[in-house]
Design a protein around this motif. Structure first.
Motif, PDB file in Angstrom:
ATOM      1  N   GLN A 111       0.834  -1.208   0.000  1.00 12.67           N
ATOM      2  CA  GLN A 111       0.000   0.000   0.000  1.00 12.67           C
ATOM      3  C   GLN A 111       0.866   1.253   0.000  1.00 12.67           C
ATOM      4  O   GLN A 111       0.531   2.233  -0.672  1.00 12.67           O
ATOM      5  CB  GLN A 111      -0.936  -0.014   1.215  1.00 12.67           C
ATOM      6  CG  GLN A 111      -2.042   0.992   1.131  1.00 12.67           C
ATOM      7  CD  GLN A 111      -2.984   0.714  -0.022  1.00 12.67           C
ATOM      8  OE1 GLN A 111      -3.335  -0.416  -0.305  1.00 12.67           O
ATOM      9  NE2 GLN A 111      -3.399   1.748  -0.701  1.00 12.67           N
ATOM     10  N   ILE A 112       1.957   1.237   0.726  1.00 14.39           N
ATOM     11  CA  ILE A 112       2.872   2.388   0.731  1.00 14.39           C
ATOM     12  C   ILE A 112       3.470   2.587  -0.658  1.00 14.39           C
ATOM     13  O   ILE A 112       3.567   3.720  -1.146  1.00 14.39           O
ATOM     14  CB  ILE A 112       3.966   2.213   1.806  1.00 14.39           C
ATOM     15  CG1 ILE A 112       3.353   2.396   3.194  1.00 14.39           C
ATOM     16  CG2 ILE A 112       5.109   3.196   1.592  1.00 14.39           C
ATOM     17  CD1 ILE A 112       4.295   2.080   4.340  1.00 14.39           C
ATOM     18  N   LEU A 114       0.879   4.132  -2.785  1.00 12.36           N
ATOM     19  CA  LEU A 114       0.694   5.533  -2.423  1.00 12.36           C
ATOM     20  C   LEU A 114       1.826   6.399  -2.982  1.00 12.36           C
ATOM     21  O   LEU A 114       1.578   7.503  -3.476  1.00 12.36           O
ATOM     22  CB  LEU A 114       0.602   5.671  -0.900  1.00 12.36           C
ATOM     23  CG  LEU A 114       0.052   6.963  -0.337  1.00 12.36           C
ATOM     24  CD1 LEU A 114      -1.329   7.270  -0.898  1.00 12.36           C
ATOM     25  CD2 LEU A 114      -0.013   6.885   1.179  1.00 12.36           C
ATOM     26  N   GLU A 119       1.428   9.433  -5.585  1.00 11.60           N
ATOM     27  CA  GLU A 119       2.027  10.755  -5.330  1.00 11.60           C
ATOM     28  C   GLU A 119       2.906  11.193  -6.496  1.00 11.60           C
ATOM     29  O   GLU A 119       2.875  12.372  -6.891  1.00 11.60           O
ATOM     30  CB  GLU A 119       2.859  10.722  -4.041  1.00 11.60           C
ATOM     31  CG  GLU A 119       2.059  10.608  -2.766  1.00 11.60           C
ATOM     32  CD  GLU A 119       1.275  11.866  -2.444  1.00 11.60           C
ATOM     33  OE1 GLU A 119       1.664  12.961  -2.878  1.00 11.60           O
ATOM     34  OE2 GLU A 119       0.255  11.734  -1.759  1.00 11.60           O
ATOM     35  N   THR A 135      -6.158  12.398  -7.082  1.00  7.10           N
ATOM     36  CA  THR A 135      -6.371  12.886  -5.722  1.00  7.10           C
ATOM     37  C   THR A 135      -7.338  11.976  -4.966  1.00  7.10           C
ATOM     38  O   THR A 135      -7.106  11.643  -3.795  1.00  7.10           O
ATOM     39  CB  THR A 135      -6.906  14.332  -5.749  1.00  7.10           C
ATOM     40  OG1 THR A 135      -5.944  15.167  -6.402  1.00  7.10           O
ATOM     41  CG2 THR A 135      -7.148  14.855  -4.355  1.00  7.10           C
ATOM     42  N   ARG A 143      -5.560   8.844  -4.137  1.00  5.27           N
ATOM     43  CA  ARG A 143      -4.629   9.078  -3.036  1.00  5.27           C
ATOM     44  C   ARG A 143      -5.360   9.050  -1.702  1.00  5.27           C
ATOM     45  O   ARG A 143      -4.888   8.464  -0.735  1.00  5.27           O
ATOM     46  CB  ARG A 143      -3.913  10.419  -3.234  1.00  5.27           C
ATOM     47  CG  ARG A 143      -2.900  10.725  -2.147  1.00  5.27           C
ATOM     48  CD  ARG A 143      -2.091  11.954  -2.438  1.00  5.27           C
ATOM     49  NE  ARG A 143      -2.963  13.106  -2.668  1.00  5.27           N
ATOM     50  CZ  ARG A 143      -2.511  14.296  -2.995  1.00  5.27           C
ATOM     51  NH1 ARG A 143      -1.227  14.504  -3.134  1.00  5.27           N
ATOM     52  NH2 ARG A 143      -3.347  15.290  -3.167  1.00  5.27           N
ATOM     53  N   LYS A 144      -6.543   9.665  -1.655  1.00  6.87           N
ATOM     54  CA  LYS A 144      -7.331   9.651  -0.414  1.00  6.87           C
ATOM     55  C   LYS A 144      -7.744   8.224  -0.050  1.00  6.87           C
ATOM     56  O   LYS A 144      -7.663   7.826   1.117  1.00  6.87           O
ATOM     57  CB  LYS A 144      -8.567  10.539  -0.555  1.00  6.87           C
ATOM     58  CG  LYS A 144      -8.265  12.010  -0.553  1.00  6.87           C
ATOM     59  CD  LYS A 144      -9.520  12.831  -0.760  1.00  6.87           C
ATOM     60  CE  LYS A 144      -9.193  14.312  -0.889  1.00  6.87           C
ATOM     61  NZ  LYS A 144     -10.399  15.108  -1.163  1.00  6.87           N
ATOM     62  N   GLY A 167      -4.729   6.285   1.110  1.00  8.44           N
ATOM     63  CA  GLY A 167      -4.379   6.709   2.463  1.00  8.44           C
ATOM     64  C   GLY A 167      -5.312   6.105   3.505  1.00  8.44           C
ATOM     65  O   GLY A 167      -4.877   5.683   4.579  1.00  8.44           O
ATOM     66  N   LEU A 169      -4.419   2.444   3.843  1.00  7.19           N
ATOM     67  CA  LEU A 169      -3.183   2.323   4.610  1.00  7.19           C
ATOM     68  C   LEU A 169      -3.451   2.523   6.095  1.00  7.19           C
ATOM     69  O   LEU A 169      -2.935   1.779   6.934  1.00  7.19           O
ATOM     70  CB  LEU A 169      -2.144   3.332   4.105  1.00  7.19           C
ATOM     71  CG  LEU A 169      -0.795   3.327   4.819  1.00  7.19           C
ATOM     72  CD1 LEU A 169      -0.129   1.968   4.684  1.00  7.19           C
ATOM     73  CD2 LEU A 169       0.097   4.424   4.261  1.00  7.19           C
ATOM     74  N   SER A 170      -4.255   3.496   6.417  1.00  2.00           N
ATOM     75  CA  SER A 170      -4.609   3.742   7.815  1.00  2.00           C
ATOM     76  C   SER A 170      -5.332   2.537   8.413  1.00  2.00           C
ATOM     77  O   SER A 170      -5.044   2.117   9.541  1.00  2.00           O
ATOM     78  CB  SER A 170      -5.478   4.992   7.906  1.00  2.00           C
ATOM     79  OG  SER A 170      -5.872   5.221   9.233  1.00  2.00           O
TER      80      SER A 170
END
Length: 140
Positions: free
Chosen positions: A26-27, A30, A34, A74, A77-78, A81, A84-85
């Motif tokens: 996932q990183i 991301l 980005e 975008t 990306r949200k 994120g 990932l959280s």
């Protein structure tokens, strides 16, 4: 020493390892998002510079497409994120459960060792106590 918790520990360890891999993937995703966002912003800036210097050049449709792509990136990306959280939260829970199981296994080992030590001590006490309680027999 094997414990009744060993199978559960292996299962939880695999779960933690799988979550670690999923977080890494996932990183990477991301970071890729980005980078794409940065490339789109650079292309938009370049298109705006070209439009400013070339009055007759119409780049509105190109810039509209870039803006739409930037908006999609975008949103991606949200979502990435948020995933990932969520993965990190799951990893914290799984690691906490793994630590609790490790603790229970350690407690089990300590209890077994303590019981064995008490049994040994009781055996030794019985042997020593038996010698001291023997009375010499008198012969007549």
């Amino acid at each position: 020493m094997p414990t009744p918790y060993d199978a559960l520990m292996r299962l939880r360890q695999r779960e933690v390892d799988d979550l670690r891999i999923a977080i890494s993937v996932q990183i990477d995703q991301l970071v890729s998002i980005e980078n794409r966002h940065t490339v789109i912003n650079a292309a938009l800036a370049q298109a705006q510079d070209v439009t400013a210097s070339e009055v007759l050049l119409n780049t509105q449709s190109y810039m509209a497409r870039l803006r739409a792509e930037r908006d999609a990136v975008t949103n991606n990306r949200k979502m990435a994120g948020a995933r990932l959280s969520q993965l990190r939260d799951n990893a914290v829970e799984a690691y906490g459960a793994l630590r609790a199981i490790h603790s229970a296994a350690d407690d089990y080992r300590s209890d077994v060792e303590r019981s064995a030590a008490q049994a040994d001590q009781a055996f030794i006490d019985d042997l020593v106590g038996g010698r001291g309680s023997r009375r010499p027999q008198r012969r007549r």
